[in-house]
Design an enzyme around this catalytic site. Structure first.
Site, PDB file in Angstrom:
ATOM      1  N   CYS A 105      27.260 -28.619  59.815  1.00 52.76           N
ATOM      2  CA  CYS A 105      27.063 -27.345  60.503  1.00 52.76           C
ATOM      3  C   CYS A 105      28.428 -26.726  60.765  1.00 52.76           C
ATOM      4  O   CYS A 105      29.464 -27.332  60.477  1.00 52.76           O
ATOM      5  CB  CYS A 105      26.328 -27.547  61.829  1.00 52.76           C
ATOM      6  SG  CYS A 105      24.674 -28.259  61.677  1.00 52.76           S
ATOM      7  N   ILE A 165      18.741 -31.082  60.198  1.00 50.56           N
ATOM      8  CA  ILE A 165      18.528 -32.398  59.589  1.00 50.56           C
ATOM      9  C   ILE A 165      17.582 -33.249  60.435  1.00 50.56           C
ATOM     10  O   ILE A 165      16.495 -33.607  59.994  1.00 50.56           O
ATOM     11  CB  ILE A 165      19.870 -33.133  59.387  1.00 50.56           C
ATOM     12  CG1 ILE A 165      20.755 -32.368  58.398  1.00 50.56           C
ATOM     13  CG2 ILE A 165      19.641 -34.559  58.889  1.00 50.56           C
ATOM     14  CD1 ILE A 165      22.116 -32.968  58.185  1.00 50.56           C
TER      15      ILE A 165
END
Length: 238
Positions: free
Chosen positions: A2, A52
């Site tokens: 990220c 995720i």
């Protein structure tokens, strides 16, 4: 992977540049983007998300803690977050979780134990930006081995940070010059060692450290919460 980015001590107009900074990190997190602003403090947190562990909206960042004291934007993964959840539930007698993300676990750990103690308990790879709404303190933290990058710089009263240099330097307040010492180190080592970056005005936070920015203090406070040498010595003694 990220991307995180943020501003502290900035004017309303400067805070308005956060959106374009987040977009610079879209390649790190293509699933969604988020922003959270405390205009009175001149603070803004941004996040480009690669979902995720919890791909639902319950894992969206920036995220507020259950009690509302902390705002967090974070890049990484907490490997032992299920264990941490179980420990927290044992302390509190039960927690009503909003989702299954390790972001929520991390916030709950900080709320229960404080930042430094939480960092010493969690295992993973991460770069963290935490805003304490009560104390008005911005904290940046990096994992033990420095797997996740985190850069920051100060221009006057402004603090600008991000996962990548490009997100910082595009801000209008972030004037930079090439650090000649960093160039020498790169040519000698093949990389720029922490806490340097290629720019004189920007540092990379060292692994196993966190740094606190408090507008009531003259300079930020940096703390090493984990030391590989001390850990090795402790293992040898045992």
């Amino acid at each position: 992977m990220c991307g995180i980015v943020g501003l502290y001590g900035c004017s309303a107009d400067e805070l308005g540049e956060l959106s374009s900074m987040v977009k610079t990190l879209r390649h790190r997190g293509p699933d969604s983007e988020g922003e959270w602003v405390d205009a009175d403090a001149g603070l803004a947190l941004g996040h480009a998300r690669l979902a995720i562990i919890d791909v639902s909206a319950a894992g969206h960042q920036p995220m507020l803690s259950a009690g509302g004291r902390y705002a967090l934007t974070y890049n990484g993964e907490i490997y032992n977050h299920t264990l941490i959840r179980n420990q927290l539930e044992g302390i509190t007698g039960g927690i009503i979780w909003r989702g299954s993300s390790d972001t929520e676990t991390l916030l709950a750990a900080i709320e229960a134990w404080g930042l430094e103690s939480a960092l010493q308990r969690i295992e993973g790879m991460f770069a963290i930006a935490l805003w304490d709404r009560e104390l008005k303190v911005l904290s940046l933290a990096r994992d033990r081995m420095g797997e996740k990058p985190l850069y920051y710089g100060q221009w006057g009263d402004r603090v600008i940070f991000a996962s990548e240099l490009d997100a910082i330097v595009q801000h209008s307040a972030a004037s930079v010059t090439i650090n000649k010492q960093s160039v020498k180190q790169y040519l000698h080592l093949g990389y720029v060692p922490d806490p340097l970056s290629i720019y004189t005005q920007i540092n990379k936070l060292e692994p196993g450290h966190f740094i606190e920015f408090d507008s009531t203090q003259n300079s930020p406070k940096k703390t090493q919460y984990w030391n590989v040498s001390a850990m090795a010595s402790s293992s040898n003694r045992s």
